[in-house]
Write an enzyme that holds these catalytic residues in place. Structure first.
Site, PDB file in Angstrom:
ATOM      1  N   GLY A   7      67.510  35.474  21.483  1.00  0.00           N
ATOM      2  CA  GLY A   7      67.960  36.072  22.729  1.00  0.00           C
ATOM      3  C   GLY A   7      67.872  35.088  23.885  1.00  0.00           C
ATOM      4  N   ALA A   8      68.714  35.303  24.886  1.00  0.00           N
ATOM      5  CA  ALA A   8      68.697  34.468  26.088  1.00  0.00           C
ATOM      6  C   ALA A   8      68.738  35.365  27.316  1.00  0.00           C
ATOM      7  CB  ALA A   8      69.866  33.493  26.090  1.00  0.00           C
ATOM      8  N   GLY A   9      67.925  36.445  27.259  1.00  0.00           N
ATOM      9  CA  GLY A   9      67.780  37.327  28.409  1.00  0.00           C
ATOM     10  C   GLY A   9      66.759  36.758  29.373  1.00  0.00           C
ATOM     11  N   GLY A  12      63.482  35.222  27.033  1.00  0.00           N
ATOM     12  CA  GLY A  12      63.951  34.151  26.166  1.00  0.00           C
ATOM     13  C   GLY A  12      64.729  33.096  26.923  1.00  0.00           C
ATOM     14  N   ASN A 103      55.213  43.508  23.482  1.00  0.00           N
ATOM     15  CA  ASN A 103      54.018  44.187  23.974  1.00  0.00           C
ATOM     16  C   ASN A 103      53.377  45.029  22.880  1.00  0.00           C
ATOM     17  OD1 ASN A 103      54.349  43.267  26.703  1.00  0.00           O
ATOM     18  ND2 ASN A 103      56.022  44.742  26.896  1.00  0.00           N
ATOM     19  N   LYS A 185      46.385  42.279  27.771  1.00  0.00           N
ATOM     20  CA  LYS A 185      47.694  42.505  28.370  1.00  0.00           C
ATOM     21  C   LYS A 185      48.160  43.930  28.087  1.00  0.00           C
ATOM     22  CE  LYS A 185      52.522  41.097  28.492  1.00  0.00           C
ATOM     23  NZ  LYS A 185      53.612  40.282  27.902  1.00  0.00           N
ATOM     24  N   GLU A 268      59.986  51.568  25.871  1.00  0.00           N
ATOM     25  CA  GLU A 268      59.112  51.332  24.720  1.00  0.00           C
ATOM     26  C   GLU A 268      57.989  52.367  24.679  1.00  0.00           C
ATOM     27  OE1 GLU A 268      59.287  46.576  24.030  1.00  0.00           O
ATOM     28  OE2 GLU A 268      58.221  47.226  25.820  1.00  0.00           O
TER      29      GLU A 268
END
Length: 306
Positions: A7-9, A12, A103, A185, A268
């Site tokens: 991915g390149a969001g 990423g 996550n 986290k 999520e």
């Protein structure tokens, strides 16, 4: 080392872009629309740490993926995990290390089942980033970190090799306590997401409401108790910092999950909140506030699909 960024969001795109900028051998696994965008405009990063436009970044689409890679950096949302696995599976060889930045913990079991425990490292990142309308990666604040490591705490040869590969990326570092970091986290994220999503507003507005502080700290206590039962009790500077963020009067802070709800996007719910409740039930830990937040999120999901 050859790195495949899935991915390149926002996530990423940012970290993969910084790796590419630093001279790493990076390829982005993307869908056709994103491939077209990157081919025409390049990978554009707008950041307090410096803007960059990377012309013609190396990309591959799932149906053309045949080579194996040394590292797979996985930054998808939990609800996209199954599709992501199908897309990058051909890239996983005998010595491939998968670094998931999702996550929670559920994804570790899924990845282990598919690829074997030995290939799956622990990983987490901290960054505030988004894609704007022009499909540029916009970093909203200067803070950034990318941590990874063997889940048993060993500083292995492959982790050392990844450290060397990522040396030019600001904030990238190996951790001998990656599972503790992932749990901490998760505690913070779940506390923030459950609270701001349920109340549909910021931390500051929740604190200004009657019972708001007690609710925020109650959520934090529930999440912390689950982590402690798993052997990863949050404490020290992390806990003080988290408590401070959740009790900062006037804070505009909200979770990305809340922002996704406002935008009508998937959330999520099961991965971030639901799995905590499953673990709480197994340990007989009462989590009434988390249950209320989870019911709210599942009702939102039902409404969104109706």
């Amino acid at each position: 080392m050859r790195v495949l960024v899935v991915g390149a969001g926002a996530i990423g795109g940012y970290f993969g872009g910084r790796m590419l900028e630093a001279g790493c051998d990076v390829t982005f696994l993307v869908r056709p629309r994103r491939a077209s965008e990157l081919a025409s405009a390049g990978l554009v990063i707008k950041s307090p740490n410096g803007d960059v436009t990377l012309k013609n970044p190396p990309t591959v689409q799932a149906d053309k993926l045949t080579d194996t890679f040394d590292v797979v950096l996985l930054s998808c949302k939990a609800f996209d995990l199954d599709d992501a696995i199908k897309s990058f599976a051909p890239a996983v060889g005998d010595k491939t290390a998968i670094i998931p930045l999702l996550n929670g913990m559920l994804h570790l079991d899924v990845l282990e089942t598919k690829f074997g425990a030995a290939r799956v490292l622990g990983g987490l990142c901290a960054i505030a980033a988004t894609l704007n309308e022009a499909r540029e990666v916009v970093q909203l604040a200067p803070m950034q970190s990318l941590n990874f490591g063997e889940r048993d705490g060993r500083m292995s040869d492959r982790v050392r090799a990844i450290v060397e590969t990522f040396a030019g990326v600001n904030g990238a570092a190996a951790s001998e306590h990656i599972m503790q970091g992932m749990w901490e986290k998760w505690v913070f994220l779940a506390s923030l997401a459950a609270s701001t999503s349920l109340m549909r507003t910021s931390v500051g507005n929740i604190l200004a409401a009657p019972g708001g502080k007690d609710f925020l700290l109650g959520i934090l206590d529930e999440c912390s108790a689950i982590a402690a039962d798993a052997g990863h009790a949050p404490g020290g500077p992390f806990f003080q910092r988290t408590r401070g963020l959740l009790t900062a009067e006037g804070s505009p802070m909200t979770a990305s999950m809340f922002r996704d709800i406002k935008a009508g996007l998937p959330v999520e719910a099961d991965h971030v909140i639901g799995d905590l409740i499953v673990r709480a039930d197994a340990a007989k830990i009462p989590v009434p506030k988390l249950r209320t937040a989870y019911t709210h999120l599942k009702a939102y999901e039902k409404q969104r699909l109706s």
